[in-house]
Design a protein around this motif. Structure first.
Motif, PDB file in Angstrom:
ATOM      1  N   SER A  52       0.854  -1.183   0.000  1.00 19.58           N
ATOM      2  CA  SER A  52       0.000   0.000   0.000  1.00 19.58           C
ATOM      3  C   SER A  52       0.892   1.234   0.000  1.00 19.58           C
ATOM      4  CB  SER A  52      -0.912   0.024   1.230  1.00 19.58           C
ATOM      5  OG  SER A  52      -1.803  -1.068   1.233  1.00 19.58           O
ATOM      6  N   ALA A  53       0.385   2.307  -0.596  1.00 22.07           N
ATOM      7  CA  ALA A  53       1.156   3.551  -0.664  1.00 22.07           C
ATOM      8  C   ALA A  53       0.270   4.721  -0.287  1.00 22.07           C
ATOM      9  CB  ALA A  53       1.719   3.748  -2.066  1.00 22.07           C
ATOM     10  N   THR A  54       0.829   5.637   0.489  1.00 20.56           N
ATOM     11  CA  THR A  54       0.174   6.907   0.795  1.00 20.56           C
ATOM     12  C   THR A  54       1.127   8.025   0.426  1.00 20.56           C
ATOM     13  OG1 THR A  54      -1.164   5.989   2.602  1.00 20.56           O
ATOM     14  CG2 THR A  54      -0.807   8.372   2.590  1.00 20.56           C
TER      15      THR A  54
ATOM     16  N   GLY B 191       4.367  15.807  -0.862  1.00 25.04           N
ATOM     17  CA  GLY B 191       5.261  15.322  -1.905  1.00 25.04           C
ATOM     18  C   GLY B 191       6.029  14.083  -1.514  1.00 25.04           C
ATOM     19  N   GLN B 192       5.976  13.699  -0.231  1.00 28.84           N
ATOM     20  CA  GLN B 192       6.657  12.489   0.218  1.00 28.84           C
ATOM     21  C   GLN B 192       5.651  11.347   0.375  1.00 28.84           C
ATOM     22  OE1 GLN B 192       9.569  12.734   3.298  1.00 28.84           O
ATOM     23  NE2 GLN B 192      10.267  14.770   2.707  1.00 28.84           N
ATOM     24  N   MET B 193       6.142  10.122   0.194  1.00 23.17           N
ATOM     25  CA  MET B 193       5.276   8.947   0.171  1.00 23.17           C
ATOM     26  C   MET B 193       5.824   7.859   1.074  1.00 23.17           C
ATOM     27  SD  MET B 193       4.119   6.748  -3.203  1.00 23.17           S
ATOM     28  CE  MET B 193       5.566   5.697  -3.303  1.00 23.17           C
ATOM     29  N   VAL B 194       4.942   7.055   1.619  1.00 21.31           N
ATOM     30  CA  VAL B 194       5.360   5.897   2.402  1.00 21.31           C
ATOM     31  C   VAL B 194       4.769   4.637   1.775  1.00 21.31           C
ATOM     32  CG1 VAL B 194       3.410   6.087   4.037  1.00 21.31           C
ATOM     33  CG2 VAL B 194       5.499   4.885   4.723  1.00 21.31           C
ATOM     34  N   LEU B 195       5.599   3.593   1.708  1.00 23.38           N
ATOM     35  CA  LEU B 195       5.184   2.258   1.277  1.00 23.38           C
ATOM     36  C   LEU B 195       5.114   1.364   2.505  1.00 23.38           C
ATOM     37  CD1 LEU B 195       7.515   1.588  -1.794  1.00 23.38           C
ATOM     38  CD2 LEU B 195       5.040   1.888  -1.887  1.00 23.38           C
TER      39      LEU B 195
END
Length: 227
Positions: A116-118, A148-152
């Motif tokens: 999942s990604a946010t 602009g930053q994402m977490v997996l």
């Protein structure tokens, strides 16, 4: 394993994306919820088939394709078209696990959700609450990143979005089917790739040992990948 992808979008890209989606019509976030999620979810969402969602999703997909860190961490086979949600004051999303199979409405496009990604699209100082809280083997980890930053994170993880108590939290969310289904194998490949790149930067990518280790990486990927 949680992996932060810093600066997936720069400030100009975030501004362009927000201008596109903020002007669109939003609907109840439960439009894409499974039964479990519908019991816990309170937010707004862009319709999957809206022009704003398509334009915004194209920006996100282009950025993903240009991110070596994302490719190394996810080893993506398929990426679900990015969706967009908005949490106003009082909204939140209780504890849940994402559906194992995601199907795009009105099509036969489907993926197995390995990751999942946010992607955060609002300045963290502009809202209170709204943290993504993921249950890991080391306990709960709370994530609230700059725009602009994402977490997996593993789609199999129990996670929730803390209630927003001030302002508005805006994000893109989506799922990835990895070429490497096993999360432990994928984590080992990522660690090996990261080490090769780090040591190669000091010794040079043409160093004989770096070449050998790169061969080991690709042979392991060949053993585990499904394409």
């Amino acid at each position: 394993m949680l992996t932060v992808i810093p600066d997936l979008l720069d400030a100009a890209q975030v501004a362009a994306l927000r201008a596109t989606i903020d002007a669109a019509d939003w609907i109840d976030g439960n439009a894409t919820s499974g039964h479990q999620s519908a019991l816990a979810k309170q937010n707004a969402q862009l319709p999957e088939d809206s022009e704003a969602a398509r334009k915004g999703g194209a920006i996100v997909l282009d950025a993903l394709a240009a991110s070596p860190l994302f490719v190394a961490a996810a080893l993506p086979l398929k990426v679900f078209p990015p969706l967009f949600n908005r949490y106003a004051t009082g909204d939140g999303f209780g504890a849940h696990v994402d559906s194992a199979i995601r199907i795009r409405r009105g099509s036969d496009y489907r993926i197995r959700s390995d990751l999942s990604a946010t992607l955060f699209l609002a300045d963290p100082d502009s809202y209170d609450g709204g943290e993504l809280v993921v249950q890991t083997q080391f306990g709960e980890q709370s994530v609230k990143l700059p725009a602009g930053q994402m977490v997996l994170y593993p789609a199999s993880s129990l996670h929730h979005v803390a209630p927003v108590t001030r302002g508005v939290r805006v994000a893109s969310f989506f799922w990835i089917q990895s070429m490497v289904r096993d999360s432990d194998a994928r984590a080992m490949l990522f660690e090996l790739d990261t080490a090769i790149q780090s040591v190669g930067a000091r010794l040079g990518q043409g160093d004989a040992e770096i070449v050998r280790l790169t061969g080991v990486y690709h042979n392991l990927l060949r053993r585990w990948a499904e394409v």
